[in-house]
Write a protein that holds these residues in place. Structure first.
Motif, PDB file in Angstrom:
ATOM      1  N   ILE A  38       0.854  -1.190   0.000  1.00  0.00           N
ATOM      2  CA  ILE A  38       0.000   0.000   0.000  1.00  0.00           C
ATOM      3  C   ILE A  38       0.890   1.240   0.000  1.00  0.00           C
ATOM      4  O   ILE A  38       1.816   1.356   0.806  1.00  0.00           O
ATOM      5  CB  ILE A  38      -0.938   0.018   1.217  1.00  0.00           C
ATOM      6  N   ILE A  39       0.566   2.175  -0.908  1.00  0.00           N
ATOM      7  CA  ILE A  39       1.328   3.417  -1.055  1.00  0.00           C
ATOM      8  C   ILE A  39       0.411   4.589  -0.745  1.00  0.00           C
ATOM      9  O   ILE A  39      -0.729   4.653  -1.221  1.00  0.00           O
ATOM     10  CB  ILE A  39       1.885   3.569  -2.487  1.00  0.00           C
ATOM     11  N   ILE A  40       0.918   5.531   0.045  1.00  0.00           N
ATOM     12  CA  ILE A  40       0.164   6.737   0.390  1.00  0.00           C
ATOM     13  C   ILE A  40       0.977   7.962  -0.027  1.00  0.00           C
ATOM     14  O   ILE A  40       2.124   8.129   0.388  1.00  0.00           O
ATOM     15  CB  ILE A  40      -0.139   6.811   1.894  1.00  0.00           C
ATOM     16  N   ASP A  41       0.368   8.820  -0.849  1.00  0.00           N
ATOM     17  CA  ASP A  41       1.009  10.073  -1.256  1.00  0.00           C
ATOM     18  C   ASP A  41       0.611  11.159  -0.270  1.00  0.00           C
ATOM     19  O   ASP A  41      -0.553  11.554  -0.189  1.00  0.00           O
ATOM     20  CB  ASP A  41       0.570  10.452  -2.670  1.00  0.00           C
ATOM     21  N   ALA A  42       1.572  11.640   0.507  1.00  0.00           N
ATOM     22  CA  ALA A  42       1.355  12.722   1.464  1.00  0.00           C
ATOM     23  C   ALA A  42       2.344  13.848   1.189  1.00  0.00           C
ATOM     24  O   ALA A  42       2.797  14.530   2.105  1.00  0.00           O
ATOM     25  CB  ALA A  42       1.514  12.211   2.895  1.00  0.00           C
ATOM     26  N   LEU A  70      -8.756   2.920   7.281  1.00  0.00           N
ATOM     27  CA  LEU A  70      -9.163   2.134   6.128  1.00  0.00           C
ATOM     28  C   LEU A  70      -8.081   1.150   5.700  1.00  0.00           C
ATOM     29  O   LEU A  70      -8.391   0.050   5.224  1.00  0.00           O
ATOM     30  CB  LEU A  70      -9.535   3.064   4.974  1.00  0.00           C
ATOM     31  N   VAL A  71      -6.819   1.522   5.864  1.00  0.00           N
ATOM     32  CA  VAL A  71      -5.733   0.592   5.553  1.00  0.00           C
ATOM     33  C   VAL A  71      -5.808  -0.621   6.470  1.00  0.00           C
ATOM     34  O   VAL A  71      -5.683  -1.765   6.020  1.00  0.00           O
ATOM     35  CB  VAL A  71      -4.359   1.297   5.680  1.00  0.00           C
ATOM     36  N   LEU A 107      -6.753  -5.877  -1.292  1.00  0.00           N
ATOM     37  CA  LEU A 107      -6.281  -4.499  -1.432  1.00  0.00           C
ATOM     38  C   LEU A 107      -6.886  -3.775  -2.620  1.00  0.00           C
ATOM     39  O   LEU A 107      -6.712  -2.558  -2.747  1.00  0.00           O
ATOM     40  CB  LEU A 107      -4.752  -4.487  -1.570  1.00  0.00           C
ATOM     41  N   THR A 108      -7.585  -4.482  -3.494  1.00  0.00           N
ATOM     42  CA  THR A 108      -7.964  -3.898  -4.780  1.00  0.00           C
ATOM     43  C   THR A 108      -8.943  -2.732  -4.658  1.00  0.00           C
ATOM     44  O   THR A 108      -8.914  -1.806  -5.467  1.00  0.00           O
ATOM     45  CB  THR A 108      -8.572  -4.967  -5.698  1.00  0.00           C
ATOM     46  N   GLY A 109      -9.827  -2.751  -3.661  1.00  0.00           N
ATOM     47  CA  GLY A 109     -10.837  -1.694  -3.560  1.00  0.00           C
ATOM     48  C   GLY A 109     -10.494  -0.591  -2.586  1.00  0.00           C
ATOM     49  O   GLY A 109     -11.322   0.296  -2.332  1.00  0.00           O
ATOM     50  N   LEU A 110      -9.274  -0.586  -2.033  1.00  0.00           N
ATOM     51  CA  LEU A 110      -8.927   0.376  -0.993  1.00  0.00           C
ATOM     52  C   LEU A 110      -9.020   1.815  -1.476  1.00  0.00           C
ATOM     53  O   LEU A 110      -9.625   2.666  -0.812  1.00  0.00           O
ATOM     54  CB  LEU A 110      -7.513   0.090  -0.466  1.00  0.00           C
ATOM     55  N   ALA A 111      -8.417   2.128  -2.622  1.00  0.00           N
ATOM     56  CA  ALA A 111      -8.399   3.507  -3.098  1.00  0.00           C
ATOM     57  C   ALA A 111      -9.808   4.033  -3.310  1.00  0.00           C
ATOM     58  O   ALA A 111     -10.124   5.173  -2.944  1.00  0.00           O
ATOM     59  CB  ALA A 111      -7.577   3.620  -4.382  1.00  0.00           C
ATOM     60  N   SER A 112     -10.671   3.215  -3.887  1.00  0.00           N
ATOM     61  CA  SER A 112     -12.046   3.640  -4.140  1.00  0.00           C
ATOM     62  C   SER A 112     -12.782   3.919  -2.837  1.00  0.00           C
ATOM     63  O   SER A 112     -13.481   4.940  -2.700  1.00  0.00           O
ATOM     64  CB  SER A 112     -12.781   2.564  -4.948  1.00  0.00           C
TER      65      SER A 112
END
Length: 389
Positions: free
Chosen positions: A157-161, A313-314, A323-328
């Motif tokens: 999992i990648i988070i852009d902050a 949510l993570v 993990l596929t629906g996490l971003a949505s």
């Protein structure tokens, strides 16, 4: 290094997400291009809701010991000098007061907290590209300073902050560009301000608005918005810039009569406020997801809140194992959580000049409308029956 989550950016959003995930037992890596402590252009005021989030992390007393200044009243000042006061203890979901604190101090405090909880923090790591596999971002390549060596860093999992820079989101196949704004920001620390005490003041003038709040070391943060044309006319001259902006407001002019610059004048822009195009292959938090109009400290508060939202949510996603629906799911939750605040702040951005003066003189007589507007700005409820003086 093997991480469960890789976070690009060690500001308030990234550090908060990292600390919360590390506290819950996940392996977290944090990359930031800067070396801390470092300064950041910001209003440097944390709203009551943000103070409550800081306290939730056990960091409020640490911030106060570092010199953060409690702020108990917010004052809106129209272009003609009409004032609208808001006691900050009217918000039951907050801590009862705000804080004036430099980003140098706050960001260092939050990042060290994440590190103490077990997050791996890599400073001086400049992200050069994203790494994708099967349509999902799974990492980033980064050039490490001072060695100049490049490294490929990955996690499920990648988070852009990474703030306005959007180190990963700008490269996402699902992101789209935003329109260019005419607004620019500038910021400076000053001394010699008289009579501000424990208030934060927001001054409107023809080309925008600006704020003043006391921070640590007997300094005051002056941060303001104006147009590209005003910035061009002023150049890099402090007094000329003030004459074209804040000193056109009578209350600000008097407040800044003896102000002396302490440190460099910083500027940035153009600024695009409101929700940004959220990526569909990783998460974006803080300013990488949305840049809110800087009314009364909501930028930092929303950064902290979005970091906690992402962490929750993570964890739920890891428990489910898909993990596929996490971003949505995150994008939907993010918009639901913050949409009202974007709309309220955007409306006030345009309430300048004659309209602003009329609104600030008329608003004290409309208690219900006060509560609606202020709830929109602060994201909190006001006490029933309370109305600002």
């Amino acid at each position: 290094m093997i991480w469960d989550v890789l976070i690009i950016g060690g500001g308030p959003a990234g550090s908060t997400a990292a600390a919360e995930l590390a506290r819950r037992g996940y392996r977290v890596g944090v990359l930031d291009r800067a070396t801390f402590p470092r300064a950041k252009l910001c209003g440097e005021f944390l709203a009551p809701s943000g103070v409550a989030l800081l306290e939730r992390q056990g960091l409020l007393e640490v911030a106060l010991r570092a010199g953060a200044r409690p702020v108990r009243e917010a004052v809106f000042v129209s272009a003609r000098g009409s004032r609208y006061r808001i006691p900050l203890n009217r918000f039951p979901e907050g801590r009862g007061f705000g804080l004036g604190i430099s980003r140098t101090a706050l960001d260092q405090l939050l990042l060290e907290h994440a590190r103490a909880l077990g997050a791996d923090v890599l400073e001086g790591a400049f992200v050069t590209d994203s790494i994708s596999r099967r349509g999902r971002t799974i990492g980033a390549t980064a050039r490490m300073r001072p060695s100049g060596q490049c490294a490929a860093l990955c996690a499920p999992i990648i988070i852009d902050a990474s703030g306005r820079a959007r180190a990963l989101s700008a490269r996402s196949p699902c992101s789209i560009g935003e329109g260019r704004s005419r607004l620019f920001a500038f910021q400076l620390h000053v001394s010699g301000v008289e009579g501000l005490d424990d208030a934060v003041e927001l001054y409107f003038y023809p080309s925008g608005y600006g704020g003043l709040v006391r921070i640590e070391n007997d300094l005051y943060n002056l941060c303001a918005l104006t147009t590209r044309e005003v910035m061009r006319r002023a150049g890099n001259h402090f007094e000329r810039l003030l004459a074209l902006t804040l000193r056109q407001n009578p209350v600000a002019r008097e407040r800044l009569r003896g102000a002396r610059p302490e440190g460099p004048l910083r500027g940035c822009g153009p600024l695009d406020f409101g929700p940004r195009a959220l990526p569909c292959d990783h998460l974006a938090i803080g300013d990488a997801a949305a840049q809110v109009d800087p009314f009364m400290g909501q930028g930092i508060s929303m950064a902290l809140e979005s970091g906690l939202l992402a962490a929750e949510l993570v964890e739920a996603t890891f428990r489910e194992g898909d993990l596929t629906g996490l971003a949505s799911r995150y994008n939907q939750a993010f918009r639901r959580r913050f949409a009202r605040r974007w709309r309220a702040a955007a409306g006030l951005r345009f309430a300048i000049g004659e309209v602003n003066d009329w609104v600030l003189r008329w608003l004290p007589e409309r208690a219900r409308l006060q509560r609606l507007i202020l709830r929109g700005i602060f994201g909190d409820r006001m006490h029933v029956g309370d109305s600002p003086a």
